[in-house]
Design an enzyme around this catalytic site. Structure first.
Site, short mmCIF file in Angstrom:
data_model
loop_
_atom_site.label_atom_id
_atom_site.label_comp_id
_atom_site.label_asym_id
_atom_site.label_seq_id
_atom_site.Cartn_x
_atom_site.Cartn_y
_atom_site.Cartn_z
N SER A 1 71.41 17.31 10.32
CA SER A 1 71.77 17.32 11.74
C SER A 1 73.29 17.36 11.88
CB SER A 1 71.23 16.04 12.40
OG SER A 1 71.81 15.83 13.67
N TYR B 1 69.74 7.02 13.97
CA TYR B 1 69.47 8.43 13.65
C TYR B 1 70.63 9.02 12.86
CZ TYR B 1 68.26 13.36 14.52
OH TYR B 1 67.94 14.70 14.38
C1 GCO Z 1 70.98 13.27 20.40
C2 GCO Z 1 70.11 14.38 19.88
C3 GCO Z 1 70.61 14.89 18.52
C4 GCO Z 1 69.82 16.14 18.18
C5 GCO Z 1 70.14 16.76 16.87
C6 GCO Z 1 71.52 17.28 16.79
O1 GCO Z 1 70.43 12.33 20.99
O2 GCO Z 1 72.21 13.39 20.25
O3 GCO Z 1 68.76 13.94 19.74
O4 GCO Z 1 70.47 13.88 17.56
O5 GCO Z 1 68.47 15.82 18.16
O6 GCO Z 1 69.89 15.86 15.83
O7 GCO Z 1 71.70 17.83 15.50
#
Ligand code: GCO
Length: 255
Positions: free
Chosen positions: A146, A159
């Protein structure tokens, strides 16, 4: 003919988390490049619908429903795929989830679940598939990272941690398995319109910020990830290992 190096005819690909979103788009793209496809998810009804939609495109499509966070279940499922469907040439570790909250309020159990889904799954399925690819001396794995591999933003710290770890696990997998003939690389999507980002797309303020923050000035569409996947799944990337290819409209190239 140079284009033949991108041809996936005769190859078989397993894509985790592929009944919708980026995973489904990548499955459709690899199918279009000649690969036969094994979809994965936990919901058999969603998988069956996705299989039917892809079969309408032509080509060979099956599914294997298993929980990628369960190490033992992943090993059993991969063995079953190899025995009953055929050898896997390509693995796309796409399964992932997002949960947004201020870190001080983030529930510990949710943190663990997110890491299991985004990171442990890459180890679980990667190890299970590698055990079959290594004796064959070849195979391609693509781990979905990501822009959060490189950047953070408010409210997505868990995340961000998970996607940073996926990129480094990609390097570790390449280091251990390139000597055995495998290619392990990553694709780092920027902001794409999917079920995962639907709330953000609908948020005019966020979308406005994103369009200014991204040099391309827009959200990506999932079919714009397919070329990178075909490249990393094909002979065209035979000497590429441990690389994370950013497909982000230029977001990580600028402040
Ligand atoms: C967020 C998004 C990101 C995207 C993606 C970007 O809340 O900023 O969910 O995390 O999903 O991962 O690459």
């Amino acid at each position: 003919m140079s284009l033949s190096m991108f041809d996936l005819t005769g190859r078989r690909a397993l894509i985790t988390g592929s009944s919708q979103g980026i995973g489904f788009a990548l499955a459709k793209g690899l199918l279009g490049a000649g690969a036969s496809i094994v979809l994965n998810g936990r919901n058999e009804d969603k998988l069956a619908n996705a299989v039917e939609e892809l079969r309408a495109e032509g080509g060979t499509v099956a599914y294997s429903a298993f929980d990628v966070t369960d190490h033992a279940a992943a090993a059993v499922a991969v063995d079953k795929i190899e025995d009953e469907i055929g050898p896997l040439d390509i693995l796309v570790n796409n399964a992932g989830m997002q949960q947004r909250a201020p870190l001080e309020d983030f529930p510990a159990a949710d943190f663990d679940r997110l890491m299991l889904t985004n990171l442990n799954s890459v180890f679980n399925v990667g190890q299970a598939v590698a055990k079959h690819m290594i004796p064959r001396g070849k195979g391609k794995m693509i781990n979905i990272c990501s822009v959060m591999t490189m950047l953070a933003r408010p409210g997505v710290a868990p995340y961000t941690a998970s996607k940073g770890a996926v990129a480094n696990l990609t390097k570790g997998m390449a280091t251990d398995w390139a000597p055995k003939g495998l290619n392990i690389n990553g694709i780092a999507p920027g902001y794409f319109k999917t079920e995962l980002t639907d709330a953000l797309v609908k948020d005019a303020e966020f979308s406005g910020w994103l369009e200014k923050r991204t040099p391309a000035g827009r959200w990506g569409t999932v079919d714009e990830l397919v070329g990178a996947a075909i490249y990393l799944a094909s002979d065209a990337s035979s000497f590429v290992n441990g690389h994370v290819l950013y497909v982000d409209g230029g977001m990580t190239a600028c402040v």
